[in-house]
Design an enzyme around this catalytic site. Structure first.
Site, PDB file in Angstrom:
ATOM      1  N   GLY A  43      10.920  15.108  -9.204  1.00  0.00           N
ATOM      2  CA  GLY A  43      10.706  15.792  -7.926  1.00  0.00           C
ATOM      3  C   GLY A  43      12.010  15.922  -7.168  1.00  0.00           C
ATOM      4  O   GLY A  43      13.079  15.574  -7.687  1.00  0.00           O
TER       5      GLY A  43
ATOM      6  N   PHE B 157       5.420   6.579 -11.260  1.00  0.00           N
ATOM      7  CA  PHE B 157       6.744   6.665 -10.623  1.00  0.00           C
ATOM      8  C   PHE B 157       7.802   7.218 -11.590  1.00  0.00           C
ATOM      9  O   PHE B 157       8.958   6.856 -11.543  1.00  0.00           O
ATOM     10  CB  PHE B 157       7.167   5.307 -10.032  1.00  0.00           C
ATOM     11  CG  PHE B 157       6.362   4.980  -8.801  1.00  0.00           C
ATOM     12  CD1 PHE B 157       6.853   5.270  -7.534  1.00  0.00           C
ATOM     13  CD2 PHE B 157       5.080   4.465  -8.908  1.00  0.00           C
ATOM     14  CE1 PHE B 157       6.098   5.026  -6.405  1.00  0.00           C
ATOM     15  CE2 PHE B 157       4.305   4.228  -7.793  1.00  0.00           C
ATOM     16  CZ  PHE B 157       4.819   4.500  -6.539  1.00  0.00           C
ATOM     17  N   LEU B 158       7.328   8.092 -12.462  1.00  0.00           N
ATOM     18  CA  LEU B 158       8.217   8.741 -13.418  1.00  0.00           C
ATOM     19  C   LEU B 158       7.998  10.266 -13.340  1.00  0.00           C
ATOM     20  O   LEU B 158       8.200  10.974 -14.310  1.00  0.00           O
ATOM     21  CB  LEU B 158       7.901   8.202 -14.820  1.00  0.00           C
ATOM     22  CG  LEU B 158       9.045   8.046 -15.822  1.00  0.00           C
ATOM     23  CD1 LEU B 158      10.232   7.302 -15.250  1.00  0.00           C
ATOM     24  CD2 LEU B 158       8.545   7.338 -17.080  1.00  0.00           C
TER      25      LEU B 158
ATOM     26  N   LEU C 284       0.837  -1.217   0.000  1.00  0.00           N
ATOM     27  CA  LEU C 284       0.000   0.000   0.000  1.00  0.00           C
ATOM     28  C   LEU C 284       0.862   1.253   0.000  1.00  0.00           C
ATOM     29  O   LEU C 284       1.992   1.251   0.495  1.00  0.00           O
ATOM     30  CB  LEU C 284      -0.952  -0.003   1.191  1.00  0.00           C
ATOM     31  CG  LEU C 284      -0.409  -0.027   2.625  1.00  0.00           C
ATOM     32  CD1 LEU C 284       0.107   1.316   3.074  1.00  0.00           C
ATOM     33  CD2 LEU C 284      -1.504  -0.506   3.565  1.00  0.00           C
ATOM     34  N   ARG C 285       0.300   2.322  -0.574  1.00  0.00           N
ATOM     35  CA  ARG C 285       0.973   3.629  -0.562  1.00  0.00           C
ATOM     36  C   ARG C 285       0.250   4.529   0.412  1.00  0.00           C
ATOM     37  O   ARG C 285      -0.986   4.582   0.395  1.00  0.00           O
ATOM     38  CB  ARG C 285       0.918   4.282  -1.950  1.00  0.00           C
ATOM     39  CG  ARG C 285       1.722   3.587  -3.007  1.00  0.00           C
ATOM     40  CD  ARG C 285       1.271   4.017  -4.385  1.00  0.00           C
ATOM     41  NE  ARG C 285      -0.143   3.729  -4.580  1.00  0.00           N
ATOM     42  CZ  ARG C 285      -0.887   4.217  -5.551  1.00  0.00           C
ATOM     43  NH1 ARG C 285      -0.378   5.049  -6.420  1.00  0.00           N
ATOM     44  NH2 ARG C 285      -2.163   3.895  -5.669  1.00  0.00           N
TER      45      ARG C 285
ATOM     46  N   CYS D 180       9.502   3.950   3.316  1.00  0.00           N
ATOM     47  CA  CYS D 180       9.883   2.674   2.705  1.00  0.00           C
ATOM     48  C   CYS D 180      11.103   2.725   1.792  1.00  0.00           C
ATOM     49  O   CYS D 180      12.063   2.010   2.023  1.00  0.00           O
ATOM     50  CB  CYS D 180       8.685   2.099   1.940  1.00  0.00           C
ATOM     51  SG  CYS D 180       7.371   1.592   3.059  1.00  0.00           S
TER      52      CYS D 180
ATOM     53  N   LYS E  45       5.498  13.358   0.493  1.00  0.00           N
ATOM     54  CA  LYS E  45       4.601  13.486  -0.657  1.00  0.00           C
ATOM     55  C   LYS E  45       3.264  14.010  -0.140  1.00  0.00           C
ATOM     56  O   LYS E  45       3.070  14.124   1.081  1.00  0.00           O
ATOM     57  CB  LYS E  45       4.439  12.146  -1.377  1.00  0.00           C
ATOM     58  CG  LYS E  45       3.761  11.080  -0.529  1.00  0.00           C
ATOM     59  CD  LYS E  45       3.484   9.834  -1.347  1.00  0.00           C
ATOM     60  CE  LYS E  45       2.728   8.822  -0.505  1.00  0.00           C
ATOM     61  NZ  LYS E  45       2.379   7.606  -1.199  1.00  0.00           N
TER      62      LYS E  45
ATOM     63  N   LYS F 149       9.229  -7.952  -2.157  1.00  0.00           N
ATOM     64  CA  LYS F 149       8.932  -6.624  -1.598  1.00  0.00           C
ATOM     65  C   LYS F 149      10.120  -5.671  -1.775  1.00  0.00           C
ATOM     66  O   LYS F 149       9.983  -4.530  -2.215  1.00  0.00           O
ATOM     67  CB  LYS F 149       8.568  -6.779  -0.114  1.00  0.00           C
ATOM     68  CG  LYS F 149       8.380  -5.484   0.636  1.00  0.00           C
ATOM     69  CD  LYS F 149       7.197  -4.686   0.155  1.00  0.00           C
ATOM     70  CE  LYS F 149       7.217  -3.288   0.734  1.00  0.00           C
ATOM     71  NZ  LYS F 149       6.171  -2.429   0.235  1.00  0.00           N
TER      72      LYS F 149
HETATM   73  P1  NAD Z   1       4.533   2.350  12.069  1.00  0.00           P
HETATM   74  O1  NAD Z   1       5.762   2.796  12.769  1.00  0.00           O
HETATM   75  O2  NAD Z   1       3.549   3.349  11.565  1.00  0.00           O
HETATM   76  O3  NAD Z   1       3.722   1.349  13.024  1.00  0.00           O
HETATM   77  C1  NAD Z   1       4.296   0.314  13.736  1.00  0.00           C
HETATM   78  C2  NAD Z   1       3.488   0.106  15.010  1.00  0.00           C
HETATM   79  O4  NAD Z   1       3.935  -1.089  15.665  1.00  0.00           O
HETATM   80  C3  NAD Z   1       3.652   1.224  16.043  1.00  0.00           C
HETATM   81  O5  NAD Z   1       2.372   1.726  16.396  1.00  0.00           O
HETATM   82  C4  NAD Z   1       4.317   0.527  17.250  1.00  0.00           C
HETATM   83  O6  NAD Z   1       3.908   1.058  18.494  1.00  0.00           O
HETATM   84  C5  NAD Z   1       3.844  -0.894  17.054  1.00  0.00           C
HETATM   85  N1  NAD Z   1       4.626  -1.936  17.720  1.00  0.00           N
HETATM   86  C6  NAD Z   1       5.968  -2.078  17.768  1.00  0.00           C
HETATM   87  N2  NAD Z   1       6.300  -3.190  18.463  1.00  0.00           N
HETATM   88  C7  NAD Z   1       5.144  -3.770  18.839  1.00  0.00           C
HETATM   89  C8  NAD Z   1       4.819  -4.960  19.567  1.00  0.00           C
HETATM   90  N3  NAD Z   1       5.762  -5.784  20.025  1.00  0.00           N
HETATM   91  N4  NAD Z   1       3.521  -5.258  19.786  1.00  0.00           N
HETATM   92  C9  NAD Z   1       2.555  -4.428  19.332  1.00  0.00           C
HETATM   93  N5  NAD Z   1       2.794  -3.301  18.644  1.00  0.00           N
HETATM   94  C10 NAD Z   1       4.075  -2.978  18.388  1.00  0.00           C
HETATM   95  O7  NAD Z   1       5.038   1.408  10.880  1.00  0.00           O
HETATM   96  P2  NAD Z   1       4.370   1.211   9.418  1.00  0.00           P
HETATM   97  O8  NAD Z   1       4.669   2.370   8.546  1.00  0.00           O
HETATM   98  O9  NAD Z   1       2.973   0.753   9.596  1.00  0.00           O
HETATM   99  O10 NAD Z   1       5.262   0.006   8.886  1.00  0.00           O
HETATM  100  C11 NAD Z   1       5.118  -1.319   9.377  1.00  0.00           C
HETATM  101  C12 NAD Z   1       5.843  -2.261   8.425  1.00  0.00           C
HETATM  102  O11 NAD Z   1       5.200  -2.259   7.146  1.00  0.00           O
HETATM  103  C13 NAD Z   1       7.296  -1.877   8.162  1.00  0.00           C
HETATM  104  O12 NAD Z   1       8.060  -3.037   8.018  1.00  0.00           O
HETATM  105  C14 NAD Z   1       7.221  -1.135   6.841  1.00  0.00           C
HETATM  106  O13 NAD Z   1       8.422  -1.209   6.122  1.00  0.00           O
HETATM  107  C15 NAD Z   1       6.130  -1.892   6.124  1.00  0.00           C
HETATM  108  N6  NAD Z   1       5.396  -1.117   5.106  1.00  0.00           N
HETATM  109  C16 NAD Z   1       5.067   0.177   5.328  1.00  0.00           C
HETATM  110  C17 NAD Z   1       4.361   0.886   4.365  1.00  0.00           C
HETATM  111  C18 NAD Z   1       4.003   2.336   4.567  1.00  0.00           C
HETATM  112  O14 NAD Z   1       3.588   2.968   3.598  1.00  0.00           O
HETATM  113  N7  NAD Z   1       4.124   2.899   5.756  1.00  0.00           N
HETATM  114  C19 NAD Z   1       3.958   0.257   3.161  1.00  0.00           C
HETATM  115  C20 NAD Z   1       4.281  -1.076   2.988  1.00  0.00           C
HETATM  116  C21 NAD Z   1       5.014  -1.765   3.972  1.00  0.00           C
END
Ligand code: NAD
Length: 440
Positions: free
Chosen positions: A260, A256-257, A157-158, A267, A328, A211
């Site tokens: 910016g 993605f082209l 997701l974005r 990520c 963004k 990923k």
């Molecule tokens: P985030 O920091 O917004 O959220 C992570 C949450 O996990 C926090 O609220 C934190 O308090 C909680 N947490 C940490 N340890 C915990 C535990 N032991 N038990 C319960 N809760 C716990 O992170 P995010 O942006 O949602 O990213 C999460 C994962 O998904 C990452 O690996 C990221 O790379 C991946 N990801 C993110 C996106 C994005 O757009 N943000 C998109 C795809 C994948």
């Protein structure tokens, strides 16, 4: 095997809250768990969502009211009755560039004692190849009786379009090691596959790598067009036209082209670094990925120089009005935003920076406490020596350039998102500095 009904989502951040809420919307009972008590209390007691994500708040409220979506800090309340437990905690960048797996490992250890019947543990966090195996070993060490399969299910997701991306993805990727786990994942995503979403089932290592490979490829694509900006400036080409002409080729595609001020966000920066580090750990070098990382850093830094050049080569004692801080539009996420490189550099060169962002200011204030923050667009521009557009928020697209000119002390507009045309800017009497486009 009976169909899964109850899911636990560990980590209630961007990915966990969106995924948990969307699974509830698809009809599952979902319990979102987080260690952050304030976040959970706000969600559970007041319906306050911790992030800015269009469409999410209403969906959370609707599913809470329907009794399908719950929030807690206690894994014991939901893991024993869950058919699937998702890990969606953060995997930030460690000092050596690798993904820091401490939260994933902690979650694995915390889940283990509460497991009862057969459960799939689904890794939604972005994790390096081999992490599924590590999670499985940790669970089995902590609870040797556990009847589990550990699955990889990366999330694509974005931010800003997260709800739509989750419910209408290009594909769902799952990495499994047993037929049982494959069947379970197929049932979890049946509401989406019934609508034609492709399910790509592969082994765990391939899924984990998909990923990183996808994010590194997209980061490279963005960097490719960003690197052409300067060449376009030199040869008199228009980077938007070049991008459009390239993107019309079905083999290239237009997304993605968009040129910016360098990629950022939660990520691409950390995932490109982690992929490069994984390769180094295996005794090889991913040259393209390493070069993308270095070029992106150069591009971000060059943006500060562009602003200085537009302001006559010296910003000492001058005020720069900055519109947009988030990496963004449509997000409050400040992680690795280009603004974090560009604005401190301007300050180092003696500029006063006044900034405004429709959503990211609370986070920006923590990360850049020395900027001056304005309440809105007009207050940002008031008396400044130049205006800089850094994020492509819709609010900025509709700015009245005539008014902008009157509000500034010097009529300089640096448009790092190419929201306007040279014609529009000149009509308003502005000196205009776009990215990779003729300024005349
Ligand atoms: P985030 O920091 O917004 O959220 C992570 C949450 O996990 C926090 O609220 C934190 O308090 C909680 N947490 C940490 N340890 C915990 C535990 N032991 N038990 C319960 N809760 C716990 O992170 P995010 O942006 O949602 O990213 C999460 C994962 O998904 C990452 O690996 C990221 O790379 C991946 N990801 C993110 C996106 C994005 O757009 N943000 C998109 C795809 C994948």
């Amino acid at each position: 095997m009976s169909a899964p009904r109850h899911l636990t989502m560990i980590g209630t951040g961007y990915v966990g809250l969106v995924s948990g809420t969307c699974f509830a919307e698809l009809g599952f009972k979902v319990t979102c768990v987080d260690v952050d008590e304030t976040k959970i209390a706000n969600l559970r007691d007041n319906g306050i969502i911790p992030i800015y994500e269009p469409g999410l708040e209403e969906m959370v409220k609707r599913n809470v009211a329907a009794g399908r979506l719950h929030f807690t800090t206690q894994l014991s309340e939901s893991v024993p009755t869950s058919d699937a437990v998702f890990i969606a905690v953060g995997t930030p960048q460690d000092e050596d560039g690798s993904a820091d797996l401490q939260y994933v490992k902690a979650a694995a250890r915390q889940i283990a004692p509460h497991l009862k019947d057969y459960t799939v543990i689904v890794n939604k966090s972005t994790v390096p190849v081999g992490t599924g195996k590590v999670v499985e070993e940790l669970v089995r060490q902590t609870n040797p009786q556990a009847n589990v399969d550990v699955v990889s299910n990366p999330e694509f997701l974005r931010e800003g379009e997260a709800v739509d991306d989750f419910l209408k993805p290009d594909r769902v990727v799952v990495g499994v090691e047993t037929p049982h786990a494959a069947e379970m994942m197929a049932m979890l995503y049946k509401p989406l596959t019934d609508q034609g979403v492709p399910l790509h089932v592969t082994n765990r290592a391939s899924s984990e790598l998909i990923k990183y490979a996808a994010n590194a490829f997209l980061a490279t694509k963005i960097t490719f067009i960003n690197e052409l900006i300067e060449l376009c400036d030199k040869v008199g080409a228009d980077v938007l036209s070049v991008s459009r002409g390239m993107g019309m080729d079905g083999r290239i595609a237009p997304r993605f082209l968009q040129p910016g001020p360098g990629y950022g966000g939660s990520c691409f920066p950390k995932d490109t670094n982690a992929l490069a580090k994984t390769a180094r750990d295996y005794g090889m070098r991913l040259n393209l990925v390493e070069e993308t990382i270095a070029t992106n850093q150069r591009i971000k830094e060059s943006m500060a120089d562009r602003i200085v050049d537009a302001m006559g080569g010296n910003v000492q004692g001058k005020t720069v009005a900055v519109l947009g801080l988030a990496f963004k539009a449509n997000t409050d996420d400040m992680r690795d935003a280009s603004s974090l490189t560009i604005l401190p550099k301007l300050q180092e060169m003696g500029a006063k920076v006044v900034a405004y962002d429709p959503a990211a200011m609370p986070r920006a204030k923590q990360l850049m406490p020395n900027l001056t923050y304005a309440e809105g667009i007009e207050q940002t521009l008031q008396g400044a020596d130049a205006a800089v557009i850094l994020t492509e928020w819709a609010d900025f697209r509709t700015i009245d350039l005539g008014k902008l000119k009157q509000t500034l002390t010097t009529p300089v507009l640096v448009d790092l998102r190419n929201l306007f045309t040279a014609e529009q800017a000149h009509e308003a009497g502005l000196q205009y500095f776009p990215l990779g486009r003729p300024a005349e």
